[in-house]
Design a protein around this motif. Structure first.
Motif, PDB file in Angstrom:
ATOM      1  N   TYR A  55      19.879 -11.934  56.104  1.00 30.81           N
ATOM      2  CA  TYR A  55      19.854 -10.732  56.923  1.00 30.81           C
ATOM      3  C   TYR A  55      19.302 -11.052  58.308  1.00 30.81           C
ATOM      4  CZ  TYR A  55      19.957  -8.847  52.197  1.00 30.81           C
ATOM      5  OH  TYR A  55      20.278  -8.584  50.896  1.00 30.81           O
ATOM      6  N   ASP A  68      15.426 -13.720  54.212  1.00 26.89           N
ATOM      7  CA  ASP A  68      15.808 -13.318  52.864  1.00 26.89           C
ATOM      8  C   ASP A  68      15.255 -11.921  52.565  1.00 26.89           C
ATOM      9  OD1 ASP A  68      13.101 -13.778  52.562  1.00 26.89           O
ATOM     10  OD2 ASP A  68      13.326 -15.405  51.129  1.00 26.89           O
ATOM     11  N   GLU A  69      15.513 -11.436  51.364  1.00 26.31           N
ATOM     12  CA  GLU A  69      15.068 -10.098  50.981  1.00 26.31           C
ATOM     13  C   GLU A  69      13.549  -9.955  51.040  1.00 26.31           C
ATOM     14  OE1 GLU A  69      16.594  -8.699  47.268  1.00 26.31           O
ATOM     15  OE2 GLU A  69      18.675  -8.876  47.913  1.00 26.31           O
ATOM     16  N   SER A  73      11.726  -7.256  53.281  1.00 29.19           N
ATOM     17  CA  SER A  73      10.860  -6.290  52.620  1.00 29.19           C
ATOM     18  C   SER A  73       9.472  -6.262  53.265  1.00 29.19           C
ATOM     19  CB  SER A  73      10.750  -6.622  51.131  1.00 29.19           C
ATOM     20  OG  SER A  73       9.967  -5.681  50.467  1.00 29.19           O
ATOM     21  N   ILE A 104      21.270  -3.353  52.484  1.00 28.36           N
ATOM     22  CA  ILE A 104      19.936  -3.407  53.078  1.00 28.36           C
ATOM     23  C   ILE A 104      19.167  -2.120  52.784  1.00 28.36           C
ATOM     24  CG2 ILE A 104      18.655  -3.683  55.230  1.00 28.36           C
ATOM     25  CD1 ILE A 104      20.954  -5.401  56.243  1.00 28.36           C
ATOM     26  N   ILE A 107      17.123  -2.402  49.760  1.00 28.64           N
ATOM     27  CA  ILE A 107      15.831  -3.087  49.920  1.00 28.64           C
ATOM     28  C   ILE A 107      14.792  -2.106  50.443  1.00 28.64           C
ATOM     29  CG2 ILE A 107      14.633  -4.958  51.129  1.00 28.64           C
ATOM     30  CD1 ILE A 107      17.363  -6.414  51.174  1.00 28.64           C
TER      31      ILE A 107
END
Length: 116
Positions: A55, A68-69, A73, A104, A107
């Motif tokens: 992302y 990354d996630e 986050s 997204i 998330i």
């Protein structure tokens, strides 16, 4: 009892150890055969794992990424990124607000709110 007798303790121990080793070899071979792909068989060829998504987000007017996630986050948790922030990920034509990108937005929904 002499050593040539089949029922001597040494012969029985030898026989038991041989049987145990044979069972381990059979189990190992069965595992390898089970994991093997044979062309033309019904078994499907194992698919490689998909790479994790990456992302990019705009923070204070500057693009940040790839991330990354977990990193995304963290930015959401610290309120550096909100659902109005612009984002981009491979496959998208242009930057869009996070609230318009389901991958997204998921998330955002899974990120817990900060403790007060």
């Amino acid at each position: 009892m002499d050593d040539s007798n089949f029922f001597s303790i040494d012969r029985l121990v030898e026989f038991g150890m041989s049987a145990a080793i044979a069972q381990q070899m059979v189990a190992s071979m069965n595992k390898q055969f089970h994991n093997m792909y044979i062309p033309g068989s019904i078994q499907a060829m194992p698919q490689p794992a998909a790479p994790p998504p990456i992302y990019y987000v705009a923070v204070n007017g500057e693009a940040m990424g790839p991330m990354d996630e977990k990193e995304l986050s963290r930015l959401i948790y610290t309120k550096q990124v909100s659902k109005e922030s612009l984002c981009w990920m491979p496959g998208m034509a242009d930057w869009q607000p996070i609230e318009q990108v389901p991958a997204i937005l998921r998330i955002v929904a899974l990120t817990p709110p900060p403790l007060r």
